[in-house]
Structure formats: C-alpha cells, structure tokens
Design a protein around this motif. Structure first.
Motif, PDB file in Angstrom:
ATOM      1  N   LYS A  64    -137.170 -66.131 -65.338  1.00 28.29           N
ATOM      2  CA  LYS A  64    -136.847 -66.108 -66.761  1.00 28.29           C
ATOM      3  C   LYS A  64    -136.470 -64.707 -67.230  1.00 28.29           C
ATOM      4  N   TRP A  65    -137.268 -63.713 -66.828  1.00 23.38           N
ATOM      5  CA  TRP A  65    -136.966 -62.347 -67.250  1.00 23.38           C
ATOM      6  C   TRP A  65    -135.715 -61.809 -66.570  1.00 23.38           C
ATOM      7  N   LEU A  66    -135.448 -62.276 -65.342  1.00 21.38           N
ATOM      8  CA  LEU A  66    -134.217 -61.877 -64.664  1.00 21.38           C
ATOM      9  C   LEU A  66    -133.003 -62.385 -65.427  1.00 21.38           C
ATOM     10  N   PHE A  67    -133.025 -63.663 -65.814  1.00 22.46           N
ATOM     11  CA  PHE A  67    -131.939 -64.233 -66.612  1.00 22.46           C
ATOM     12  C   PHE A  67    -131.789 -63.466 -67.923  1.00 22.46           C
ATOM     13  N   PHE A  68    -132.923 -63.135 -68.521  1.00 26.32           N
ATOM     14  CA  PHE A  68    -132.903 -62.444 -69.805  1.00 26.32           C
ATOM     15  C   PHE A  68    -132.249 -61.068 -69.698  1.00 26.32           C
ATOM     16  N   PHE A  69    -132.712 -60.247 -68.763  1.00 30.70           N
ATOM     17  CA  PHE A  69    -132.212 -58.876 -68.653  1.00 30.70           C
ATOM     18  C   PHE A  69    -130.763 -58.837 -68.172  1.00 30.70           C
ATOM     19  N   VAL A  70    -130.418 -59.707 -67.213  1.00 31.55           N
ATOM     20  CA  VAL A  70    -129.022 -59.762 -66.768  1.00 31.55           C
ATOM     21  C   VAL A  70    -128.129 -60.222 -67.915  1.00 31.55           C
ATOM     22  N   GLY A  71    -128.623 -61.190 -68.692  1.00 36.83           N
ATOM     23  CA  GLY A  71    -127.866 -61.668 -69.838  1.00 36.83           C
ATOM     24  C   GLY A  71    -127.614 -60.581 -70.859  1.00 36.83           C
ATOM     25  N   CYS A 120    -124.544 -63.967 -73.797  1.00 40.41           N
ATOM     26  CA  CYS A 120    -125.439 -64.455 -74.845  1.00 40.41           C
ATOM     27  C   CYS A 120    -126.117 -65.750 -74.404  1.00 40.41           C
ATOM     28  N   GLY A 121    -125.334 -66.664 -73.840  1.00 41.07           N
ATOM     29  CA  GLY A 121    -125.908 -67.919 -73.349  1.00 41.07           C
ATOM     30  C   GLY A 121    -126.899 -67.681 -72.227  1.00 41.07           C
ATOM     31  N   LEU A 122    -126.601 -66.698 -71.373  1.00 34.86           N
ATOM     32  CA  LEU A 122    -127.475 -66.390 -70.235  1.00 34.86           C
ATOM     33  C   LEU A 122    -128.819 -65.850 -70.697  1.00 34.86           C
ATOM     34  N   TYR A 123    -128.819 -64.911 -71.640  1.00 31.94           N
ATOM     35  CA  TYR A 123    -130.101 -64.322 -72.038  1.00 31.94           C
ATOM     36  C   TYR A 123    -130.925 -65.258 -72.923  1.00 31.94           C
ATOM     37  N   ILE A 124    -130.275 -66.177 -73.632  1.00 33.13           N
ATOM     38  CA  ILE A 124    -131.011 -67.132 -74.465  1.00 33.13           C
ATOM     39  C   ILE A 124    -131.624 -68.249 -73.616  1.00 33.13           C
ATOM     40  N   VAL A 170    -120.880 -69.523 -76.558  1.00 31.84           N
ATOM     41  CA  VAL A 170    -122.336 -69.588 -76.384  1.00 31.84           C
ATOM     42  C   VAL A 170    -122.786 -71.043 -76.276  1.00 31.84           C
ATOM     43  N   GLN A 171    -122.260 -71.887 -77.142  1.00 30.82           N
ATOM     44  CA  GLN A 171    -122.659 -73.292 -77.184  1.00 30.82           C
ATOM     45  C   GLN A 171    -122.300 -74.017 -75.896  1.00 30.82           C
ATOM     46  N   MET A 172    -121.217 -73.590 -75.235  1.00 33.90           N
ATOM     47  CA  MET A 172    -120.816 -74.214 -73.973  1.00 33.90           C
ATOM     48  C   MET A 172    -121.549 -73.619 -72.773  1.00 33.90           C
ATOM     49  N   SER A 173    -121.815 -72.313 -72.817  1.00 36.90           N
ATOM     50  CA  SER A 173    -122.429 -71.660 -71.657  1.00 36.90           C
ATOM     51  C   SER A 173    -123.937 -71.861 -71.585  1.00 36.90           C
ATOM     52  N   LEU A 174    -124.584 -72.015 -72.726  1.00 36.38           N
ATOM     53  CA  LEU A 174    -126.041 -72.123 -72.752  1.00 36.38           C
ATOM     54  C   LEU A 174    -126.577 -73.297 -71.931  1.00 36.38           C
ATOM     55  N   PRO A 175    -126.041 -74.524 -72.087  1.00 37.48           N
ATOM     56  CA  PRO A 175    -126.560 -75.634 -71.274  1.00 37.48           C
ATOM     57  C   PRO A 175    -126.378 -75.391 -69.778  1.00 37.48           C
ATOM     58  N   PHE A 176    -125.284 -74.749 -69.401  1.00 39.20           N
ATOM     59  CA  PHE A 176    -125.035 -74.450 -67.986  1.00 39.20           C
ATOM     60  C   PHE A 176    -126.135 -73.564 -67.416  1.00 39.20           C
ATOM     61  N   PHE A 177    -126.492 -72.511 -68.148  1.00 40.95           N
ATOM     62  CA  PHE A 177    -127.517 -71.594 -67.658  1.00 40.95           C
ATOM     63  C   PHE A 177    -128.910 -72.206 -67.753  1.00 40.95           C
ATOM     64  N   GLU A 178    -129.127 -73.076 -68.716  1.00 44.94           N
ATOM     65  CA  GLU A 178    -130.409 -73.785 -68.791  1.00 44.94           C
ATOM     66  C   GLU A 178    -130.607 -74.656 -67.551  1.00 44.94           C
ATOM     67  N   LYS A 179    -129.544 -75.336 -67.147  1.00 45.40           N
ATOM     68  CA  LYS A 179    -129.625 -76.185 -65.954  1.00 45.40           C
ATOM     69  C   LYS A 179    -129.787 -75.351 -64.691  1.00 45.40           C
TER      70      LYS A 179
END
Length: 219
Positions: free
Chosen positions: A8-15, A121-125, A186-195
C-alpha cells in the motif's frame, strides 16, 4: 499485515512521484497554460518569491486546515505526506527536466503531463491511505453536490484558475483542457490500480469497481 502495508505504501509513494512528474511536465509546457493550482502557484512564485513547490506545500497547509474543519476530523498521515512531499518532488523534476525549446515540446510536455498526472493520482489514491489536500477537497465537492469526480474537479479547478489568473498566473486554453480531462483520467485509472493492488494482496474484497462515495468515506 506487513506485506499489505508495504504494498500500500509503495503504491502511495510511487503514485506521488508519478503525479508530481506529471505536474512538472505540464509546467514545462506552460505556453499552453497550466493546471489551475499551478496557475495559482506560479502566480505566487512570480509575485512573492520562494519556489513553485514551496507554494504547493503552503497552499496544501491551508487546504488541510480548511478540510479538517469541514470534516471535523484530523487528516490522515498520508494526507500530510502528500502535502509535504509533492512540493519538493515538483521542484526536483522541474530542475532535471529539460526546458521546452518550441511549441512541439510544449505540446508534448503538456499532453504527456496530463496523462502522467492523472495516472499518478489514481495510483496514489488506490491504497486508500488517505487522499492529498486537493483531492480530499475534490471528494468533498463530489459528495456534497452528489456529482461525479470529473465534474467536481472541473468546478474546483475553474474557481482556483480564476483566482490564479487574476494574480497573473499562466492561464490559457490548456488550463481548461486539464480541468476537463484530469478528473476523468483519475476516474479511469483508479479502478485499474485498485485491482492491481488487490492481486498483490490476494484481497478479493478490494477488487471491485471504483465508487467515489465509498472512497469519500475513507478520506
């Protein structure tokens, strides 16, 4: 639990790093106009001094204070880290990225910057550790007026661009394009990174479609 926190923190900081790169790229192509917040930051930089990144941190403090009062709760650690780290990242990228040498490079920086900014933005959220000051404000707008993320961001950025433009910031056609497009990236990328994160964690509960209402509860 440790594996989950690490990912989670890796996704956050890279994002955060990717998002800040996008911001810096847009600034490099500012002949077309920059994002609304950067219109304000650049105007403050040119009129007062300091750096663009420093003004990003300062305005972040103002937003954190305001949203804390609205939400009646203390911001999460991730919100503070977003506010503190993005400014130095922006200044660093602005230093290492070569300056534009013409309209072709302005357009390249600008278009790629929008894409990189939205994806970052999608990645860090996606880990839902807490959104940054401006994205928290965006989510409040979306929840309060029961609209989409894209529309909420458009309304918020239009207001900030107006303020920055009045102060002499580089507002232009690109400012409108960023306001119209970034929220949807952001709206399109966020679900991708969540998955993607859910697969890393082997967490089926997190592998679901994006809903700004659910996200707003976690900010």
């Amino acid at each position: 639990m440790r594996k989950e926190l690490i990912w989670k923190w890796l996704f956050f900081f890279v994002g955060l790093a990717v998002m800040s790169l996008g911001v810096s790229m847009v600034i490099k192509g500012k002949a077309l106009g920059t994002g609304s917040w950067d219109v304000l930051h650049i105007a403050l930089f040119e009129n007062v001094g300091l750096t663009i990144g420093s003004w990003s941190v300062i305005t972040g403090f103002v937003i954190v204070g305001s949203t804390s009062l609205l939400l009646k709760e203390w911001p999460k650690l991730a919100t503070w880290l977003n506010m503190i780290l993005c400014g130095p990242f922006i200044d660093f990228y602005s230093w290492i990225l070569p300056d534009s040498t013409g309209i072709f490079f302005d357009v390249f920086y600008f278009l790629m910057g929008i894409l990189v900014l939205g994806v970052g933005c999608g990645l860090y959220i996606s880990p839902r550790l807490g959104a940054g000051p401006r994205d928290t404000l965006m989510m409040i707008f979306a929840k309060k007026f029961r609209g989409s993320i894209g529309r909420a961001r458009l309304a918020m950025e239009a207001l900030i661009a107006l303020i920055g433009g009045l102060l002499g910031g580089p507002i232009g056609a690109g400012t409108l394009i960023i306001a119209l497009c970034t929220g949807y990236v952001v709206q399109m990328s966020l679900p991708f990174f969540e998955k993607m994160l859910a697969k890393k964690l082997d967490n089926k509960d997190q592998d679901k479609d994006f809903s700004h209402k659910n996200l707003a509860k976690e900010l």
